[in-house]
Motif scaffolding. Structure first.
Motif, PDB file in Angstrom:
ATOM      1  N   ASP A 177       0.838  -1.209   0.000  1.00 30.95           N
ATOM      2  CA  ASP A 177       0.000   0.000   0.000  1.00 30.95           C
ATOM      3  C   ASP A 177       0.864   1.246   0.000  1.00 30.95           C
ATOM      4  O   ASP A 177       0.622   2.183  -0.747  1.00 30.95           O
ATOM      5  CB  ASP A 177      -0.905   0.040   1.247  1.00 30.95           C
TER       6      ASP A 177
ATOM      7  N   ASP B 297       1.011   2.795  -6.548  1.00 36.45           N
ATOM      8  CA  ASP B 297       0.336   2.130  -7.658  1.00 36.45           C
ATOM      9  C   ASP B 297       1.219   1.183  -8.450  1.00 36.45           C
ATOM     10  O   ASP B 297       0.695   0.357  -9.202  1.00 36.45           O
ATOM     11  CB  ASP B 297      -0.246   3.174  -8.619  1.00 36.45           C
TER      12      ASP B 297
ATOM     13  N   TYR C  27       3.085  -1.149  -7.291  1.00 35.69           N
ATOM     14  CA  TYR C  27       3.246  -2.438  -6.616  1.00 35.69           C
ATOM     15  C   TYR C  27       1.935  -2.863  -5.966  1.00 35.69           C
ATOM     16  O   TYR C  27       1.626  -2.464  -4.861  1.00 35.69           O
ATOM     17  CB  TYR C  27       4.348  -2.354  -5.556  1.00 35.69           C
ATOM     18  N   HIS C  28       1.174  -3.682  -6.686  1.00 36.08           N
ATOM     19  CA  HIS C  28      -0.067  -4.194  -6.111  1.00 36.08           C
ATOM     20  C   HIS C  28       0.146  -5.556  -5.458  1.00 36.08           C
ATOM     21  O   HIS C  28      -0.635  -5.972  -4.625  1.00 36.08           O
ATOM     22  CB  HIS C  28      -1.155  -4.286  -7.183  1.00 36.08           C
ATOM     23  N   SER C  29       1.191  -6.242  -5.879  1.00 31.85           N
ATOM     24  CA  SER C  29       1.499  -7.546  -5.294  1.00 31.85           C
ATOM     25  C   SER C  29       2.995  -7.781  -5.438  1.00 31.85           C
ATOM     26  O   SER C  29       3.697  -7.031  -6.126  1.00 31.85           O
ATOM     27  CB  SER C  29       0.723  -8.659  -5.999  1.00 31.85           C
TER      28      SER C  29
ATOM     29  N   ASP D 195       4.752  -7.818  -8.809  1.00 36.11           N
ATOM     30  CA  ASP D 195       5.167  -6.578  -9.486  1.00 36.11           C
ATOM     31  C   ASP D 195       6.656  -6.289  -9.310  1.00 36.11           C
ATOM     32  O   ASP D 195       7.188  -5.404  -9.966  1.00 36.11           O
ATOM     33  CB  ASP D 195       4.335  -5.388  -8.983  1.00 36.11           C
TER      34      ASP D 195
END
Length: 150
Positions: free
Chosen positions: A43, A47, A49-51, A54
């Motif tokens: 978080d 944006d 790095y969502h998981s 990435d």
């Protein structure tokens, strides 16, 4: 046991032989962030790095490896009761962590926000694991994520 599946995923994603290193003889002290801790880091990273998937370039995998090796103290299996206030803990990454003892055990990284040890003294065959509620960041990684402005 708190869910550490994202830590395992991160070790695999970094692809730096870390799984092999940590299954070696040791002794090691590992500060293991929970899934919630990794979710909070993702978080905070925004944006891009969502998981953990990435972290897919060579540079990003290297960055992830630096973060992960900052959670490992090599050469000693240190139980929480053996830690003392402001004790310096040199990590595999090269920078140090500091133990903060005050109504419990916290681990201080270079971000200035302490991680709480929420599951201490999990003994493994090659060391000891302390579960923490935050991903620890060395200065090297903080500088990469937030380049100093000139």
């Amino acid at each position: 046991v708190d869910d550490l599946s994202l830590l395992v995923d991160a070790l695999i994603q970094a692809d730096a032989g870390l799984v092999e290193v940590l299954s070696g003889d040791g002794p090691f002290t590992v500060f293991a962030p929970t899934n919630d801790a990794f979710a909070a880091l993702l978080d905070a990273l925004g944006d891009d790095y969502h998981s953990l998937d990435d972290f897919d370039t060579h540079e990003e995998k290297a960055l992830l490896a630096k973060v992960l090796t900052y959670h490992v103290v090599a050469g000693a299996a240190v139980a929480s009761g053996e830690l003392y206030n402001h004790q310096e803990l040199p990590t595999v990454q090269g920078e140090s962590l500091f133990a903060i003892i005050n109504h419990g055990v916290d681990i201080r990284d270079k971000s200035g926000t302490d991680a709480n040890v929420i599951g201490a003294d999990n003994v493994a065959s090659n060391g000891i694991v302390h579960i923490i509620d935050k991903v620890l960041l060395p200065q090297e990684v903080i500088d990469i994520l937030n380049p100093p402005s000139h």
